[in-house]
Each structure stands twice: as structure tokens, then as C-alpha cells.
Design a protein around this motif. Structure first.
Motif, PDB file in Angstrom:
ATOM      1  N   GLY A  65       0.820  -1.206   0.000  1.00  0.00           N
ATOM      2  CA  GLY A  65       0.000   0.000   0.000  1.00  0.00           C
ATOM      3  C   GLY A  65       0.855   1.257   0.000  1.00  0.00           C
ATOM      4  O   GLY A  65       2.077   1.203   0.171  1.00  0.00           O
ATOM      5  N   PRO A  66       0.230   2.430  -0.173  1.00  0.00           N
ATOM      6  CA  PRO A  66       0.962   3.702  -0.218  1.00  0.00           C
ATOM      7  C   PRO A  66       1.504   4.099   1.151  1.00  0.00           C
ATOM      8  O   PRO A  66       1.344   3.377   2.143  1.00  0.00           O
ATOM      9  CB  PRO A  66      -0.098   4.691  -0.710  1.00  0.00           C
ATOM     10  CG  PRO A  66      -1.397   4.095  -0.265  1.00  0.00           C
ATOM     11  CD  PRO A  66      -1.215   2.601  -0.379  1.00  0.00           C
ATOM     12  N   SER A  67       2.125   5.264   1.213  1.00  0.00           N
ATOM     13  CA  SER A  67       2.792   5.704   2.443  1.00  0.00           C
ATOM     14  C   SER A  67       1.825   5.824   3.612  1.00  0.00           C
ATOM     15  O   SER A  67       2.212   5.631   4.768  1.00  0.00           O
ATOM     16  CB  SER A  67       3.498   7.042   2.208  1.00  0.00           C
ATOM     17  OG  SER A  67       2.563   8.056   1.860  1.00  0.00           O
ATOM     18  N   ALA A 112       2.973   1.545  11.307  1.00  0.00           N
ATOM     19  CA  ALA A 112       3.751   2.071  12.435  1.00  0.00           C
ATOM     20  C   ALA A 112       2.844   2.400  13.621  1.00  0.00           C
ATOM     21  O   ALA A 112       3.178   2.104  14.777  1.00  0.00           O
ATOM     22  CB  ALA A 112       4.525   3.309  11.991  1.00  0.00           C
ATOM     23  N   LEU A 113       1.689   2.996  13.347  1.00  0.00           N
ATOM     24  CA  LEU A 113       0.753   3.350  14.418  1.00  0.00           C
ATOM     25  C   LEU A 113       0.139   2.107  15.052  1.00  0.00           C
ATOM     26  O   LEU A 113      -0.038   2.034  16.275  1.00  0.00           O
ATOM     27  CB  LEU A 113      -0.344   4.257  13.859  1.00  0.00           C
ATOM     28  CG  LEU A 113       0.105   5.650  13.400  1.00  0.00           C
ATOM     29  CD1 LEU A 113      -1.026   6.361  12.666  1.00  0.00           C
ATOM     30  CD2 LEU A 113       0.586   6.482  14.584  1.00  0.00           C
ATOM     31  N   ALA A 114      -0.179   1.114  14.221  1.00  0.00           N
ATOM     32  CA  ALA A 114      -0.765  -0.125  14.735  1.00  0.00           C
ATOM     33  C   ALA A 114       0.242  -0.889  15.594  1.00  0.00           C
ATOM     34  O   ALA A 114      -0.123  -1.485  16.616  1.00  0.00           O
ATOM     35  CB  ALA A 114      -1.249  -0.996  13.584  1.00  0.00           C
ATOM     36  N   VAL A 116      10.207  -6.573  19.281  1.00  0.00           N
ATOM     37  CA  VAL A 116      10.099  -6.229  17.861  1.00  0.00           C
ATOM     38  C   VAL A 116      11.270  -6.901  17.153  1.00  0.00           C
ATOM     39  O   VAL A 116      12.420  -6.499  17.310  1.00  0.00           O
ATOM     40  CB  VAL A 116      10.125  -4.704  17.641  1.00  0.00           C
ATOM     41  CG1 VAL A 116      10.025  -4.388  16.147  1.00  0.00           C
ATOM     42  CG2 VAL A 116       8.984  -4.034  18.400  1.00  0.00           C
ATOM     43  N   VAL A 117      10.964  -7.945  16.401  1.00  0.00           N
ATOM     44  CA  VAL A 117      12.010  -8.747  15.769  1.00  0.00           C
ATOM     45  C   VAL A 117      12.605  -8.023  14.570  1.00  0.00           C
ATOM     46  O   VAL A 117      13.815  -8.043  14.346  1.00  0.00           O
ATOM     47  CB  VAL A 117      11.449 -10.118  15.340  1.00  0.00           C
ATOM     48  CG1 VAL A 117      12.523 -10.949  14.646  1.00  0.00           C
ATOM     49  CG2 VAL A 117      10.905 -10.863  16.550  1.00  0.00           C
ATOM     50  N   SER A 118      11.755  -7.384  13.782  1.00  0.00           N
ATOM     51  CA  SER A 118      12.270  -6.678  12.606  1.00  0.00           C
ATOM     52  C   SER A 118      11.304  -5.594  12.174  1.00  0.00           C
ATOM     53  O   SER A 118      10.102  -5.647  12.461  1.00  0.00           O
ATOM     54  CB  SER A 118      12.504  -7.655  11.448  1.00  0.00           C
ATOM     55  OG  SER A 118      11.289  -8.251  11.050  1.00  0.00           O
ATOM     56  N   ARG A 119      11.861  -4.609  11.501  1.00  0.00           N
ATOM     57  CA  ARG A 119      11.084  -3.521  10.910  1.00  0.00           C
ATOM     58  C   ARG A 119      11.628  -3.260   9.515  1.00  0.00           C
ATOM     59  O   ARG A 119      12.847  -3.215   9.328  1.00  0.00           O
ATOM     60  CB  ARG A 119      11.207  -2.224  11.717  1.00  0.00           C
ATOM     61  CG  ARG A 119      10.915  -2.319  13.198  1.00  0.00           C
ATOM     62  CD  ARG A 119      11.294  -1.006  13.863  1.00  0.00           C
ATOM     63  NE  ARG A 119      11.371  -1.116  15.309  1.00  0.00           N
ATOM     64  CZ  ARG A 119      10.506  -0.562  16.146  1.00  0.00           C
ATOM     65  NH1 ARG A 119       9.507   0.143  15.670  1.00  0.00           N
ATOM     66  NH2 ARG A 119      10.640  -0.697  17.446  1.00  0.00           N
ATOM     67  N   PHE A 120      10.727  -3.058   8.558  1.00  0.00           N
ATOM     68  CA  PHE A 120      11.121  -2.636   7.218  1.00  0.00           C
ATOM     69  C   PHE A 120      10.566  -1.229   7.012  1.00  0.00           C
ATOM     70  O   PHE A 120       9.348  -1.032   7.001  1.00  0.00           O
ATOM     71  CB  PHE A 120      10.584  -3.591   6.151  1.00  0.00           C
ATOM     72  CG  PHE A 120      11.285  -4.922   6.117  1.00  0.00           C
ATOM     73  CD1 PHE A 120      12.396  -5.121   5.305  1.00  0.00           C
ATOM     74  CD2 PHE A 120      10.850  -5.976   6.906  1.00  0.00           C
ATOM     75  CE1 PHE A 120      13.053  -6.348   5.284  1.00  0.00           C
ATOM     76  CE2 PHE A 120      11.498  -7.202   6.888  1.00  0.00           C
ATOM     77  CZ  PHE A 120      12.600  -7.387   6.072  1.00  0.00           C
ATOM     78  N   ALA A 121      11.469  -0.275   6.882  1.00  0.00           N
ATOM     79  CA  ALA A 121      11.060   1.126   6.800  1.00  0.00           C
ATOM     80  C   ALA A 121      10.312   1.417   5.507  1.00  0.00           C
ATOM     81  O   ALA A 121      10.601   0.839   4.453  1.00  0.00           O
ATOM     82  CB  ALA A 121      12.284   2.031   6.903  1.00  0.00           C
ATOM     83  N   GLY A 122       9.342   2.330   5.598  1.00  0.00           N
ATOM     84  CA  GLY A 122       8.643   2.809   4.415  1.00  0.00           C
ATOM     85  C   GLY A 122       9.447   3.907   3.740  1.00  0.00           C
ATOM     86  O   GLY A 122      10.559   4.244   4.164  1.00  0.00           O
ATOM     87  N   ASP A 123       8.880   4.489   2.696  1.00  0.00           N
ATOM     88  CA  ASP A 123       9.584   5.522   1.936  1.00  0.00           C
ATOM     89  C   ASP A 123       9.664   6.848   2.684  1.00  0.00           C
ATOM     90  O   ASP A 123      10.527   7.674   2.403  1.00  0.00           O
ATOM     91  CB  ASP A 123       8.893   5.744   0.583  1.00  0.00           C
ATOM     92  CG  ASP A 123       9.016   4.535  -0.331  1.00  0.00           C
ATOM     93  OD1 ASP A 123       9.993   3.779  -0.165  1.00  0.00           O
ATOM     94  OD2 ASP A 123       8.138   4.349  -1.192  1.00  0.00           O
ATOM     95  N   ILE A 124       8.760   7.068   3.627  1.00  0.00           N
ATOM     96  CA  ILE A 124       8.720   8.319   4.381  1.00  0.00           C
ATOM     97  C   ILE A 124       9.116   8.052   5.827  1.00  0.00           C
ATOM     98  O   ILE A 124       8.741   7.023   6.409  1.00  0.00           O
ATOM     99  CB  ILE A 124       7.311   8.952   4.309  1.00  0.00           C
ATOM    100  CG1 ILE A 124       6.994   9.358   2.861  1.00  0.00           C
ATOM    101  CG2 ILE A 124       7.194  10.159   5.228  1.00  0.00           C
ATOM    102  CD1 ILE A 124       5.618   9.951   2.672  1.00  0.00           C
ATOM    103  N   ASN A 125       9.862   8.964   6.406  1.00  0.00           N
ATOM    104  CA  ASN A 125      10.337   8.815   7.777  1.00  0.00           C
ATOM    105  C   ASN A 125       9.167   8.587   8.739  1.00  0.00           C
ATOM    106  O   ASN A 125       8.148   9.272   8.676  1.00  0.00           O
ATOM    107  CB  ASN A 125      11.108  10.075   8.189  1.00  0.00           C
ATOM    108  CG  ASN A 125      11.777   9.909   9.536  1.00  0.00           C
ATOM    109  OD1 ASN A 125      12.285   8.843   9.862  1.00  0.00           O
ATOM    110  ND2 ASN A 125      11.780  10.971  10.332  1.00  0.00           N
ATOM    111  N   GLY A 126       9.330   7.613   9.623  1.00  0.00           N
ATOM    112  CA  GLY A 126       8.292   7.317  10.598  1.00  0.00           C
ATOM    113  C   GLY A 126       7.271   6.303  10.134  1.00  0.00           C
ATOM    114  O   GLY A 126       6.330   5.990  10.869  1.00  0.00           O
TER     115      GLY A 126
END
Length: 209
Positions: free
Chosen positions: A13-15, A22-24, A41-51
Motif C-alpha cells: 500500500g501507499p505511504s 507504524a501506528l498499529a 520487535v524482531v524486525s522492521r522494514f522502513a517505508g519511503d517516508i520517515n516514521g
């Protein structure tokens, strides 16, 4: 004590969907704390926008986790004006929340893992600084790695690092499949479920309906 591995995904999905992930994740961690579950939190894959996060994986340990998971698993809808596109008309943003299959986690070939030992950064005074008990497990093919310095025993840290790497690898595989558009079953289920989301949150403060 039960253990569950939960993945939150924007499903390409989009940003705004990545922000919803992130909020969920933040909301899920708050509920886990309230229920006295141990979480990581085992892993995070960042989106295109900070946060923002395109996906994240959360490990939970505790009693009656099935009840907790059932209240989350499925499609989550966030109803809000886009914080990234001021005049965008769309206000409904969907993300998926699913339990990672333990069978998928075990698919990683341990012969493809190399190990590095390190000095622990945890508590323990001078003994910690002199002994390389921390372990980093590295999957050669993907470049993924996971570390552990929770224990005084190097063997315990090694075993835990492998467990974390398997979880991270399973999420990486699932994310890769989704990005390639090969997981048609997930996409179809997601489309069918959008009319009946498990949870609905509203507004920039992410308040549950």
C-alpha cells in the motif's frame, strides 16, 4: 506460556498504509504491555517516508495469546485524511495483521548461517567486557543477521540469535513474495476482507472506534 509471531504489513500500500503499520505496531505494543505479555520487535522494514513501516514483526510471549491475537488478526482500517497528500480524497487505509506460520520460520537452512562472537553490551561489569558471549547469526544468502547478548552463556545467545534470524528470514521471504505479486491467495483474501475489517481506527490520533 504461548509464543506468537505476528506480522503487520502494508501489503504494497501507499505511504499512508505504511504509517498505519507504524501506528498499529505502537498500539499493539501498548496492549501487550497492558496484558503483561513479553514482547520483542524482531524486525522492521522502513517505508519511503520517515516514521513509516512497510512491515514489522512482533514476537509475543504470555498466556491466552490466542484471545489477544484474534482481536487483531485480519484487516485493520484506518480512516483519516492523508498526512502526506493534503488534497488527496481517499481516507480509508488498509493494512494486514497475520500470525507467521511456524513451519515457514523453520525453512531456513542452518548450514547457510555463519556466526560472529562479540563482547556483550549488557550488564555484568568487567566479566562482560572480557568475555565474548554475545553472538551474531548471519544468513549468507540474504545478508540478514540477528544478534543476542541476553545470556551469560554463549551457547544460549547463539541459539536465541538463530531463532531471531529464522523469524526475520520468514518475514523477509513473505515480504519479498508480496512485492513480486506472487502471493495471490493473500491478495485475494485481503480484497475480500476489506468490507469487514477486524479493527477500525480514526483520525491522526489513531483512536479505535
Amino acid at each position: 506460556m504461548d509464543t506468537k509471531i505476528i506480522q503487520l504489513t502494508s501489503a504494497k500500500g501507499p505511504s499512508e498504509c505504511c504509517l498505519a503499520v507504524a501506528l498499529a505496531l505502537k498500539a499493539m505494543i501498548a496492549e501487550a504491555k497492558a496484558n503483561k505479555f513479553h514482547y520483542e520487535v524482531v524486525s522492521r522494514f522502513a517505508g519511503d517516508i520517515n516514521g513509516t513501516l512497510s512491515s514489522a514483526t512482533l514476537k509475543l510471549e504470555g498466556k491466552n495469546l490466542n484471545v489477544f491475537l484474534n482481536s487483531w488478526q485480519g484487516v485493520l482500517l484506518w480512516i483519516a485524511q492523508s498526512p502526506h497528500r493534503k488534497f488527496h480524497k481517499r481516507k480509508n487505509w488498509y493494512i494486514g495483521i497475520n500470525e507467521l506460520n511456524n513451519a515457514n520460520i523453520q525453512q531456513l537452512n542452518e548450514n547457510e548461517i555463519s556466526f560472529q562472537t562479540m563482547r556483550s553490551s549488557g550488564s555484568g561489569g568487567q566479566h562482560v567486557n572480557k568475555t565474548e558471549t554475545a553472538v551474531r547469526a548471519i544468513h549468507k544468502a540474504s545478508g540478514l543477521f540477528a544478534s543476542c547478548d541476553n545470556y551469560k552463556s554463549q551457547l544460549q545467545n547463539k541459539n536465541e540469535a538463530v531463532k531471531r534470524l529464522k523469524i526475520k528470514h520468514a518475514e523477509w521471504q513473505q515480504k519479498k513474495i508480496g512485492e513480486q505479486g506472487l502471493n495471490s491467495e493473500w491478495k485475494n483474501n485481503n480484497d475480500l476482507s476489506r468490507g469487514n475489517p477486524k479493527r477500525i481506527y480514526k483520525g491522526e490520533k489513531f483512536i479505535m472506534e
